[in-house]
Design a protein around this motif. Sequence first.
Motif, PDB file in Angstrom:
ATOM      1  N   UNK A  19     -11.982  -1.461  -3.038  1.00  0.00           N
ATOM      2  CA  UNK A  19     -11.088  -2.614  -3.199  1.00  0.00           C
ATOM      3  C   UNK A  19     -10.191  -2.333  -4.398  1.00  0.00           C
ATOM      4  N   UNK A  20      -9.015  -1.818  -4.135  1.00  0.00           N
ATOM      5  CA  UNK A  20      -8.194  -1.164  -5.142  1.00  0.00           C
ATOM      6  C   UNK A  20      -7.024  -2.051  -5.566  1.00  0.00           C
ATOM      7  N   UNK A  21      -6.880  -2.234  -6.868  1.00  0.00           N
ATOM      8  CA  UNK A  21      -5.682  -2.835  -7.443  1.00  0.00           C
ATOM      9  C   UNK A  21      -4.630  -1.734  -7.560  1.00  0.00           C
ATOM     10  N   UNK A  22      -3.498  -1.929  -6.902  1.00  0.00           N
ATOM     11  CA  UNK A  22      -2.427  -0.930  -6.883  1.00  0.00           C
ATOM     12  C   UNK A  22      -1.245  -1.441  -7.701  1.00  0.00           C
ATOM     13  N   UNK A  23      -0.934  -0.741  -8.779  1.00  0.00           N
ATOM     14  CA  UNK A  23       0.191  -1.080  -9.646  1.00  0.00           C
ATOM     15  C   UNK A  23       1.374  -0.179  -9.341  1.00  0.00           C
TER      16      UNK A  23
END
Length: 295
Positions: A4-8
């Motif tokens: 579950x990746x936070x992508x900036x």
Amino acid sequence: MNRDVVLTCALTGAGDTVGKSEHVPVTPEQIAASGIEAARAGATVVHVHVRDPETGRGSREPAFYAEVVERIEASGVDVIVNLTAGMGGDLHVRDADPTHPGPETDLVGGVERLAHVEQIRPEICTLDCGSLNFGDHDMAYISTPEMLRAGAKRIQELGVKPELEVFDTGHIWMANQLHAEGLLDDPPLYQLCLGIPYGAPADPRVAAAMVDLLPDGANWAGFAIGRMQMPMVAQMVLLGGNVRVGLEDNLYLSKGVKATNGQLVERARTIIEHMGGRVVSPAEGRDKLELKPRG
């Protein structure tokens, strides 16, 4: 592995890239539009620098930041906004006259670097956790321990989450010290910045060693510049972290093919999904990073 990746997406940076790609946004309107494009492509967070519209050079002008944030919010597109607070640390040291700062110097105190954060109070702002030689010429970035203590304290008072930019292992040591002194609210948020001369190299072994130095319970992300941007997306996910891409760090989608921010987000999202993960929404990202409401 992080599934579950936070992508900036780092939209523009402050480097000398405007003349190298027509896709690098310069004006507040262009930067906001690029942020909206990245959000629509799936970015959880947009990381914002601003530039002087006349020269294209990096700027600390709060009005430019305010316009970018206002335009993004007015679009109705939900995305977490992360404002840089790294501007104001540049020292140009000329060998012929090192006691007099050169013309590229833009050096102010740690709290003064937060003028736009004071005004806008975003969900996240950056805190560059140490000094380093920056690039291959005469520039150094200055961020002393006392500057960092003052900056961290003020960010904490504002209720903003500091993203702790660490360019080498000693910077992690400093960030961990800020945490131990109670100047960072739990859970702390770290960003591993790889490949910037002369900080930590963009090497999987270095990335793994840096992750091992982070405190238990920390949230963290990582990135690399240039051609290592996309390989490090996979590496950071495998190590359990979140990721960053964008034109601040890399101008190309493939050799000779210049990218937009939206295309870089789409490529990173594809890598993550092919690894069996997914990019979380801004709402999920706020929960995961334990962000406070803006303002």
